[in-house]
Scaffold this active site. Structure first.
Site, short mmCIF file in Angstrom:
data_model
loop_
_atom_site.label_atom_id
_atom_site.label_comp_id
_atom_site.label_asym_id
_atom_site.label_seq_id
_atom_site.Cartn_x
_atom_site.Cartn_y
_atom_site.Cartn_z
N LYS A 76 -0.31 34.86 19.63
CA LYS A 76 -1.57 35.31 19.04
C LYS A 76 -1.51 36.83 18.94
CE LYS A 76 -6.60 34.79 19.78
NZ LYS A 76 -7.63 34.17 20.64
N SER A 151 -10.93 31.30 18.28
CA SER A 151 -10.35 32.39 17.53
C SER A 151 -8.84 32.27 17.37
CB SER A 151 -10.68 33.73 18.20
OG SER A 151 -10.12 33.77 19.51
N SER A 175 -11.46 29.44 22.74
CA SER A 175 -10.55 29.73 21.63
C SER A 175 -9.16 29.13 21.72
CB SER A 175 -10.44 31.24 21.44
OG SER A 175 -11.60 31.70 20.82
N1 GLN Z 1 -16.31 31.30 19.87
C1 GLN Z 1 -16.43 32.12 21.02
C2 GLN Z 1 -16.79 33.52 20.61
O1 GLN Z 1 -16.88 33.76 19.46
C3 GLN Z 1 -15.18 32.10 21.84
C4 GLN Z 1 -14.10 32.95 21.33
C5 GLN Z 1 -12.91 33.01 22.25
O2 GLN Z 1 -12.73 32.15 23.10
N2 GLN Z 1 -12.10 34.06 22.09
O3 GLN Z 1 -17.00 34.36 21.39
#
Ligand code: GLN
EC number: 6.3.5.7
Length: 483
Positions: A76, A151, A175
């Site tokens: 990532k 994400s 995410s």
């Molecule tokens: N959807 C969550 C957010 O927008 C989690 C994102 C993540 O785990 N990086 O914060």
């Protein structure tokens, strides 16, 4: 070769069916050919990969062994990678080449993994759809009109499209697990402190945790083995021995107590997903598990608490991007204030700016107690709920997401609608617990995931249960059409 899992690749490399250089060449060609359809890579590191592949082949020729030696990986794009652009999906860091390797990157490279590139992601890991990336949205290989989740959407889509067998992701509020669910993968968020955060660009430091995405639990075990461990460079890393995850995969599930929280099955959950979750429970019962209803009474407060704490930490973490030392700088600033304002205004996208504003507000004098402190109190209640539940059960099971992957753009104008999709995943981050999502069926041709949660440092239990489940089901073996 692109259809092989990490475990199959390990066997192929060990018995010399192919070399790492051959495998790497084949996968890089496939990335070039297929990725334009899904946009899962931000950078392809061809030269680095071929060099690492040749080095891995040489280490093997010299007698070295190891499941990850010569196997492919993509990170990532928030794991700092020496000399490689590490963008965090943001215009702010489009020109940033990391001067060092994140611990995760270094550990996997030492184990001999070959880095094919850096994967697309929501900007600064904020999102659940991978639509907020500066490099464009990622598409779900199961239906190119749908989101892959976020994400870590690029990490998920790349594996789902069979570009490579495994990737790294990070999970602040879901995410890893949510994109895994939406693309038919197995994804594991370890216990907070299990995997070093050093060199992982921070979103919300008390919630962020790196982990593996792959098609099988067996592969997640191999990858977690390479990622986990104490790191003196991360003050929140925990000095706990790392068990042999692969050795634990076949443990019996006889008598395993699985809790189904009654709050998970209320309004908001697609009834077709509820059915698939129940079907997965039946399979585990056949393997010897016993099921009981439990309660997590404070779960309803998790989303509001998370969407105060995460933006609060983000507003602090992202203050370092000021246009001065690294990253984007605006053209011809008039003075220092103009430099700050325009560099941040032009460098950050809308969702990141929204979170910085929410977080700054929640931390400001007069609101700190009302919002931030209150959210931290709720966080403790949520942790207490889990601690009480784990007195009675060994594992908690439920859906990973309330709905399957939605259409690209469907929630872009309504951020709160997207936040609500995190309802089942964020509690594990608030409590610091490990969680895993595994494939459990399809709704309208789109994958559905089941989430397992375990007590602290019981990643081995999650992998064991998922592996046994995957031996008696074939959801995880299904590939999207055309890939
Ligand atoms: N959807 C969550 C957010 O927008 C989690 C994102 C993540 O785990 N990086 O914060």
């Amino acid at each position: 070769m692109h259809e092989l899992t990490l475990a199959e690749i390990a066997r192929g490399l060990a018995d010399k069916s192919f070399s790492s250089e051959e495998l790497t060449g084949a996968l890089l060609a496939r990335v070039k050919q297929i990725d334009p359809q899904i946009n899962s890579f931000i950078s392809v590191t061809e030269e680095l990969a071929l060099g690492q592949a040749r080095a891995a082949d040489a280490r093997r020729a010299a007698g070295e062994t190891g499941a990850l030696l010569g196997a492919p990986i993509a990170h990532k794009d928030l794991f700092c990678t020496l000399g490689v652009r590490t963008s965090c999906g943001s215009k702010m860091l489009d020109n940033f080449k990391a001067p060092y390797d994140a611990t995760v990157v270094a550990k996997l490279a030492e184990a001999g993994m070959v880095t094919l590139g850096k994967t697309n992601m929501d900007e600064f890991a904020m999102g659940s759809a991978n639509e907020s990336s500066h490099y464009g949205a990622v598409k779900n290989p199961w239906n190119l009109e749908h989101v892959p989740g976020g994400s870590s959407g690029g990490s998920a889509a790349a594996v789902a499209a069979r570009l490579l067998p495994a990737t790294t992701g990070t999970d602040t509020g879901g995410s890893i697990r949510q994109p895994a669910a939406l693309t038919n993968l197995t994804g594991l968020k370890p216990t907070y402190g299990r995997v070093s955060r050093w060199g992982m660009i921070a979103y919300a430091s008390s919630l962020d945790q790196g982990g593996p995405l792959a098609r099988t639990a067996e592969d997640c075990a191999l990858l977690l083995q390479g990622m986990a461990g104490f790191d003196t460079k991360d003050s929140t890393s925990i000095d706990e021995p790392v068990p042999d995850y692969s050795a634990g995969l076949n443990g019996s599930l006889q008598g395993l107590r699985i809790g189904l929280p009654k709050e998970y099955f209320g309004a908001g959950l697609d009834p077709r997903i509820a059915e698939l979750v129940q079907a997965s429970v039946k399979e585990l019962e056949k393997l010897g598990a016993v099921v009981k209803e439990i309660s997590l009474p404070n779960m309803q407060h998790a989303i509001p608490a998370y969407y105060v704490i995460a933006p609060a930490e983000a507003s602090s973490n992202l203050s370092r991007f000021d246009g001065v030392r690294f990253g984007y700088r605006c053209e011809a600033p008039k003075d220092l204030t103009d430099l700050y304002k325009r560099s941040r205004g032009e460098g950050f996208g809308a969702e990141v700016q929204r979170r910085i504003m929410v977080g700054t507000y929640a931390l400001s004098a007069g609101y700190y107690d009302a919002y931030y402190v209150k959210a931290q109190q709720i966080r403790r209640l949520i942790k207490n709920d889990f601690m009480a539940a784990f007195n009675d059960v060994d594992l908690i099971l439920g859906p990973t997401t309330p709905n399957p992957a939605w259409k690209l753009g469907a929630k872009s104008s309504d951020p709160v609608a997207a936040y609500l999709e995190d309802v089942y995943t964020i509690t594990a981050n608030l409590a610091g617990l490990p969680g895993l999502s595994m494939p459990a069926g399809f709704v309208d041709g789109l994958p559905v995931g089941v989430q397992l949660l375990a007590p602290y440092f019981q990643e081995g239990r999650l992998l064991n249960v998922a592996h046994r489940y995957q031996q008696v089901t074939d959801w995880h073996t299904r590939a999207p059409n055309g890939f």
